[in-house]
Motif scaffolding. Sequence first.
Motif, mmCIF file in Angstrom:
data_model
loop_
_atom_site.group_PDB
_atom_site.id
_atom_site.type_symbol
_atom_site.label_atom_id
_atom_site.label_comp_id
_atom_site.label_asym_id
_atom_site.label_seq_id
_atom_site.Cartn_x
_atom_site.Cartn_y
_atom_site.Cartn_z
ATOM 1 N N TRP A 42 0.816 -1.213 0.000
ATOM 2 C CA TRP A 42 0.000 0.000 0.000
ATOM 3 C C TRP A 42 0.845 1.256 0.000
ATOM 4 N N GLY A 43 0.288 2.298 -0.589
ATOM 5 C CA GLY A 43 0.924 3.604 -0.603
ATOM 6 C C GLY A 43 0.138 4.584 0.241
ATOM 7 N N PRO A 44 0.342 5.878 0.000
ATOM 8 C CA PRO A 44 1.256 6.405 -1.025
ATOM 9 C C PRO A 44 2.723 6.325 -0.580
ATOM 10 N N PRO A 45 3.645 6.239 -1.552
ATOM 11 C CA PRO A 45 3.352 6.134 -2.996
ATOM 12 C C PRO A 45 2.901 4.724 -3.362
ATOM 13 N N PHE A 46 2.058 4.614 -4.409
ATOM 14 C CA PHE A 46 1.583 3.337 -4.894
ATOM 15 C C PHE A 46 2.515 2.843 -6.001
ATOM 16 N N ARG A 47 3.050 1.673 -5.801
ATOM 17 C CA ARG A 47 3.980 1.127 -6.782
ATOM 18 C C ARG A 47 3.245 0.814 -8.082
ATOM 19 N N PRO A 48 3.766 1.262 -9.223
ATOM 20 C CA PRO A 48 3.025 1.143 -10.487
ATOM 21 C C PRO A 48 2.806 -0.288 -10.948
ATOM 22 N N GLU A 49 3.617 -1.242 -10.469
ATOM 23 C CA GLU A 49 3.454 -2.617 -10.937
ATOM 24 C C GLU A 49 2.381 -3.389 -10.173
ATOM 25 N N ILE A 50 1.843 -2.830 -9.089
ATOM 26 C CA ILE A 50 0.904 -3.575 -8.253
ATOM 27 C C ILE A 50 -0.388 -3.946 -8.990
ATOM 28 N N PRO A 51 -1.021 -3.045 -9.752
ATOM 29 C CA PRO A 51 -2.240 -3.466 -10.468
ATOM 30 C C PRO A 51 -2.020 -4.671 -11.372
ATOM 31 N N ALA A 52 -0.925 -4.684 -12.122
ATOM 32 C CA ALA A 52 -0.648 -5.810 -13.005
ATOM 33 C C ALA A 52 -0.400 -7.083 -12.209
ATOM 34 N N ARG A 53 0.292 -6.971 -11.074
ATOM 35 C CA ARG A 53 0.540 -8.153 -10.259
ATOM 36 C C ARG A 53 -0.761 -8.722 -9.706
ATOM 37 N N LEU A 54 -1.678 -7.854 -9.314
ATOM 38 C CA LEU A 54 -2.967 -8.324 -8.801
ATOM 39 C C LEU A 54 -3.751 -9.044 -9.889
ATOM 40 N N LEU A 55 -3.794 -8.464 -11.090
ATOM 41 C CA LEU A 55 -4.503 -9.115 -12.196
ATOM 42 C C LEU A 55 -3.859 -10.449 -12.553
ATOM 43 N N GLU A 56 -2.532 -10.508 -12.555
ATOM 44 C CA GLU A 56 -1.843 -11.765 -12.857
ATOM 45 C C GLU A 56 -2.180 -12.834 -11.825
ATOM 46 N N ALA A 57 -2.179 -12.456 -10.551
ATOM 47 C CA ALA A 57 -2.470 -13.421 -9.499
ATOM 48 C C ALA A 57 -3.899 -13.959 -9.616
ATOM 49 N N LEU A 58 -4.837 -13.083 -9.932
ATOM 50 C CA LEU A 58 -6.227 -13.512 -10.062
ATOM 51 C C LEU A 58 -6.445 -14.359 -11.307
ATOM 52 N N ALA A 59 -5.588 -14.200 -12.317
ATOM 53 C CA ALA A 59 -5.760 -14.930 -13.568
ATOM 54 C C ALA A 59 -5.159 -16.325 -13.540
ATOM 55 N N GLU A 60 -4.396 -16.656 -12.488
ATOM 56 C CA GLU A 60 -3.799 -17.979 -12.424
ATOM 57 C C GLU A 60 -4.887 -19.050 -12.421
ATOM 58 N N PRO A 61 -4.779 -20.080 -13.246
ATOM 59 C CA PRO A 61 -5.834 -21.099 -13.345
ATOM 60 C C PRO A 61 -6.217 -21.714 -12.015
ATOM 61 N N ALA A 62 -5.238 -21.886 -11.147
ATOM 62 C CA ALA A 62 -5.534 -22.535 -9.867
ATOM 63 C C ALA A 62 -6.424 -21.694 -8.972
ATOM 64 N N ARG A 63 -6.506 -20.396 -9.283
ATOM 65 C CA ARG A 63 -7.285 -19.525 -8.420
ATOM 66 C C ARG A 63 -8.783 -19.778 -8.513
ATOM 67 N N VAL A 64 -9.269 -20.244 -9.666
ATOM 68 C CA VAL A 64 -10.689 -20.430 -9.845
ATOM 69 C C VAL A 64 -11.039 -21.882 -10.096
#
Length: 313
Positions: A291-313
């Motif tokens: 968490w920020g501020p400052p908010f690290r710019p790579e965090i949104p992409a990391r969250l989307l990647e983690a949610l997209a992992e096949p094992a997650r769903v």
Amino acid sequence: MAYRYRAHGLGIVSDVELPLPPGDGASDVTLRLGGAVDVPHRRPDGTPLAELSREGGRLFYALARAGERTVLRYPELAEFTGDADLADVTAHPHRGADPGLLPVLASGTLLAVHLLLRRHLVLHASAVEAEGRALAFVGASGMGKSTLAAALCGAGCGLVADDVLRVDPAGADGFVVHPGSTESRLRPNARQLADSAPSSAVRPTADGRLALRPGTHADGPLPLTACVVPRPSREAADVVLRRVPPSRALLWLCRFPRVLGWSDPSSLGHTFQALGDLVERVPLFEATVPWGPPFRPEIPARLLEALAEPARV
């Protein structure tokens, strides 16, 4: 009526400009602007449906129904008076109150109350569109729902809704959510997320937030792929997801009602059953997020990647 909207699956006609998607066609909700009145510090007459008090016991809002008349009252702020399910409503600002509060209350609690009275499932959530599906960030006020949604919109997602999210069953397809607010309402400590936005997309709100309008907004119902309860952390180095079992997920979602203090028994029962169906068909994750501020710019992409992992769903 000067304004027409299509939000939460509803046609809305309003005298008051609201931060909602434009629309046309039939009206499900009509909001008229009445004259200023003195809104008292007492409960409306009738059967109580919801009530919330501030620290010290001072009434913040109350909802009551007497026959075919329902009143949502915010003492010294505004009062909304209408028919049984608040589909035909007149808004009366408190004499001397900031008129900018009416759009905040009308697009938030008023529409949430109407949906609940009509037996729709409403989540206290902000949602974004990613690859044609919706992700909903669910939680109590101050848990980072709007902040995460705004961060993801800044990374290319589209905003679906902020703070109020209507969720409907969709047969074999699970559940769908409906577009709502066109703005994310950010707390002052998240204003960094608005720094790169054009000035026309940012405005202060009457309740001390910063409204940020993203570049893209969902234009129709979307399948709901996951619900996420954010856990902001200033110590975490990376996004960590943990799937919550359905039995615990139900208890968690029951802790985050959009309208606090709701007491109408029939709609409470309907909401509990609908949440039970939701957690059996849509996964809920706890997400520890740096968490920020400052908010690290790579965090949104990391969250989307983690949610997209096949094992997650």
